[in-house]
Design a protein around this motif. Sequence first.
Motif, PDB file in Angstrom:
ATOM      1  N   GLU A 154       0.850  -1.184   0.000  1.00 54.53           N
ATOM      2  CA  GLU A 154       0.000   0.000   0.000  1.00 54.53           C
ATOM      3  C   GLU A 154       0.886   1.235   0.000  1.00 54.53           C
ATOM      4  OE1 GLU A 154      -4.293  -0.639   1.682  1.00 54.53           O
ATOM      5  OE2 GLU A 154      -2.835  -0.740   3.328  1.00 54.53           O
ATOM      6  N   LEU A 168       1.545   5.468   0.466  1.00 54.74           N
ATOM      7  CA  LEU A 168       1.188   6.528   1.414  1.00 54.74           C
ATOM      8  C   LEU A 168       1.834   7.831   0.972  1.00 54.74           C
ATOM      9  CD1 LEU A 168       0.341   7.763   4.193  1.00 54.74           C
ATOM     10  CD2 LEU A 168       2.418   6.710   5.141  1.00 54.74           C
ATOM     11  N   ASP A 197      -2.638   5.088  -2.143  1.00 53.28           N
ATOM     12  CA  ASP A 197      -3.757   4.397  -1.483  1.00 53.28           C
ATOM     13  C   ASP A 197      -4.200   5.168  -0.245  1.00 53.28           C
ATOM     14  OD1 ASP A 197      -3.751   2.069  -3.223  1.00 53.28           O
ATOM     15  OD2 ASP A 197      -1.877   1.508  -2.234  1.00 53.28           O
ATOM     16  N   TRP A 198      -3.229   5.660   0.526  1.00 53.79           N
ATOM     17  CA  TRP A 198      -3.505   6.429   1.732  1.00 53.79           C
ATOM     18  C   TRP A 198      -2.900   7.826   1.584  1.00 53.79           C
ATOM     19  CZ3 TRP A 198      -6.390   4.837   5.902  1.00 53.79           C
ATOM     20  CH2 TRP A 198      -6.646   3.465   6.027  1.00 53.79           C
ATOM     21  N   LYS A 220      -6.579   9.019   5.173  1.00 53.98           N
ATOM     22  CA  LYS A 220      -7.743   8.613   4.376  1.00 53.98           C
ATOM     23  C   LYS A 220      -7.320   7.640   3.288  1.00 53.98           C
ATOM     24  CE  LYS A 220     -10.681  12.692   5.015  1.00 53.98           C
ATOM     25  NZ  LYS A 220     -11.428  13.781   4.333  1.00 53.98           N
ATOM     26  N   HIS A 221      -8.048   6.540   3.176  1.00 52.48           N
ATOM     27  CA  HIS A 221      -7.827   5.567   2.107  1.00 52.48           C
ATOM     28  C   HIS A 221      -8.751   5.875   0.941  1.00 52.48           C
ATOM     29  CE1 HIS A 221      -7.577   1.672  -0.001  1.00 52.48           C
ATOM     30  NE2 HIS A 221      -6.432   1.516   0.635  1.00 52.48           N
ATOM     31  N   ARG A 222      -8.352   5.505  -0.235  1.00 48.30           N
ATOM     32  CA  ARG A 222      -9.167   5.752  -1.418  1.00 48.30           C
ATOM     33  C   ARG A 222     -10.523   5.046  -1.339  1.00 48.30           C
ATOM     34  NH1 ARG A 222      -6.884   5.015  -6.339  1.00 48.30           N
ATOM     35  NH2 ARG A 222      -4.746   5.269  -5.653  1.00 48.30           N
ATOM     36  N   ASP A 223     -10.628   3.996  -0.482  1.00 46.06           N
ATOM     37  CA  ASP A 223     -11.906   3.292  -0.333  1.00 46.06           C
ATOM     38  C   ASP A 223     -12.806   3.901   0.741  1.00 46.06           C
ATOM     39  OD1 ASP A 223     -10.842   2.502   2.105  1.00 46.06           O
ATOM     40  OD2 ASP A 223     -10.565   0.401   1.548  1.00 46.06           O
ATOM     41  N   ARG A 243     -11.967   4.491   4.085  1.00 45.24           N
ATOM     42  CA  ARG A 243     -11.533   4.266   5.467  1.00 45.24           C
ATOM     43  C   ARG A 243     -10.739   5.464   5.977  1.00 45.24           C
ATOM     44  NH1 ARG A 243      -8.070  -0.845   5.401  1.00 45.24           N
ATOM     45  NH2 ARG A 243      -7.815  -0.293   3.184  1.00 45.24           N
ATOM     46  N   GLN A 244     -10.849   5.731   7.286  1.00 47.51           N
ATOM     47  CA  GLN A 244     -10.150   6.867   7.870  1.00 47.51           C
ATOM     48  C   GLN A 244      -9.593   6.514   9.246  1.00 47.51           C
ATOM     49  OE1 GLN A 244     -12.273  10.573   7.993  1.00 47.51           O
ATOM     50  NE2 GLN A 244     -13.209  10.303   5.964  1.00 47.51           N
ATOM     51  N   LEU A 275      -0.014   2.878   9.685  1.00 43.13           N
ATOM     52  CA  LEU A 275      -0.492   2.012   8.610  1.00 43.13           C
ATOM     53  C   LEU A 275       0.229   0.676   8.587  1.00 43.13           C
ATOM     54  CD1 LEU A 275      -0.995   4.637   5.777  1.00 43.13           C
ATOM     55  CD2 LEU A 275      -2.694   3.655   7.336  1.00 43.13           C
TER      56      LEU A 275
END
Length: 530
Positions: free
Chosen positions: A281, A283, A293-294, A311-314, A316-317, A338
Amino acid sequence: MVVQKPGTPRELERYLRPENMAGVGFDQVCAAAGAVRTGTLFNATPQILGVSMNPQIVQPGDVFLGICGAKRHGAEFVDTAISNGAVALITDTAGLEFLPDDFSIPVAVVADVRKAAAKVAQAVYGTNEHCPQLFAVTGTNGKTTTTFMIRAILEALGEETGLIGTIEMSARGQIIPSVLTTPESTQLHGVLARMAQQSVNSVAMEVSSHSLSYGRVDALNFAVSGYTNLTQDHLDLHGTMEDYYQTKAQLFTPEHSSAAVVMVDDPYGARLVDQAQIPTESLSLDENHKHADWRVTELEHSGLGHRFTLKHRDGRQLHTRTALPGMFNVANAALATLMVLAGGVELQRLQQALDAKDPLSVAVPGRMQVVAESPVAVVDFAHNSDALAKALDSVRPGAQGRRIVVFGATGERDKTKRPDMGAVAARHADIVIVTDDDPHGEAPEPIREQVATGAQQAIDSEGLTTELYNVAPRAKAVEFAVSLAQEHDAILVAGRGHEVSQDVAGMDVELDDRVELANALNLHGFVTNS
């Protein structure tokens, strides 16, 4: 004053291996390493209790590894190893030339002893079956702080932890003095087996380019590996930045790691994400980064440090903060968070630990360590151009204040970075005081001159108003910096961080930047942090 080391290397070695070893048959060790038995004691099968490359630190029951060194072959010193308790020898064909026909302990041969060392250690100490979950951090700068943060997060989650790195090795809070940033493979497997014996669940570890080059982390699998950044350093070993990068990239292969988190804010990180052969992933500190991704978002100052959201692209925070100054510490904190998440911790549980314990504000000795706040006075390990620039930008003087920096360059290391460090200091500080770092075997005066020349050239060619001084010894330079300071200024003493002795012509001379800075501040009537 000459510093006394904590015990002899042979005494220290006892803490780098498990206690009460049952022993492993020599034939089993040879099989694991691909070593072929030879000599008159072909049928002897001693029980192996430990393993060492250094004849001086061999313990009773060890297999001694006779390695061909740069100047001498280790097999030349096998008599010392035997006198210290070695019961078997593994060496190469060149090493056999140093052994008499009636050699007194069993022998086995491999093509490359150093490459076999980790497999020997794994077989002896059982780290293939009994080993804590491992987190590896590599990169030029930020490794130490990131591992301290990982450990702090894991402890906030209730884990029993270990740490292996530049400043210390520790298991459940018990500190063992570090011998190298990453110990030799024989010691590394030994200390990990000891940690497992002590019910340590997870270990955060710095992985240097030296450790990858010399196979020190071979035969280990890291649950998660992290990458911070790559800037000019260690070219005395690698020669080129490309070789330096490719060495680091070895960590991000199935041979070493199961998963990874990579900072992609430098070209090498972006390249590494594409090259990594394991689930990875990315960052970024840039909230507008299109491919990460993050991302770090909602960044705001919080005391000397920052509060921010990951913040993730999906969608999630994670919301968190660090009290440590500087954007590079935001990067370290984000990476540590992470990496723990990638290690299998549930996101909500991780958020609860971040909220309850504030683990990313952990104090790291000699890493942006605040000694006083008026003037701001900080000690940091920054010892290359990129780290120095970031550290200087992170110490924030008052509105009318100046940045004052005290630093030098290390002897017997990459000489090309010396004038560049001087130029960087001149660009980022108002007052530059060049002094000695660790001269080692070099004369200190020419080192200072090379650094100061780089600073003066930048001042002249770029029209800078920076004041430049060349002051030695280092303690005098620190006191001089404080004598120039006013309460709204910021002082950075850079390069040595946590170190408590200075190597001058082979002698360890007591010198702690934190102590010298505090003493100088008190001398000039300023208040220091307790």
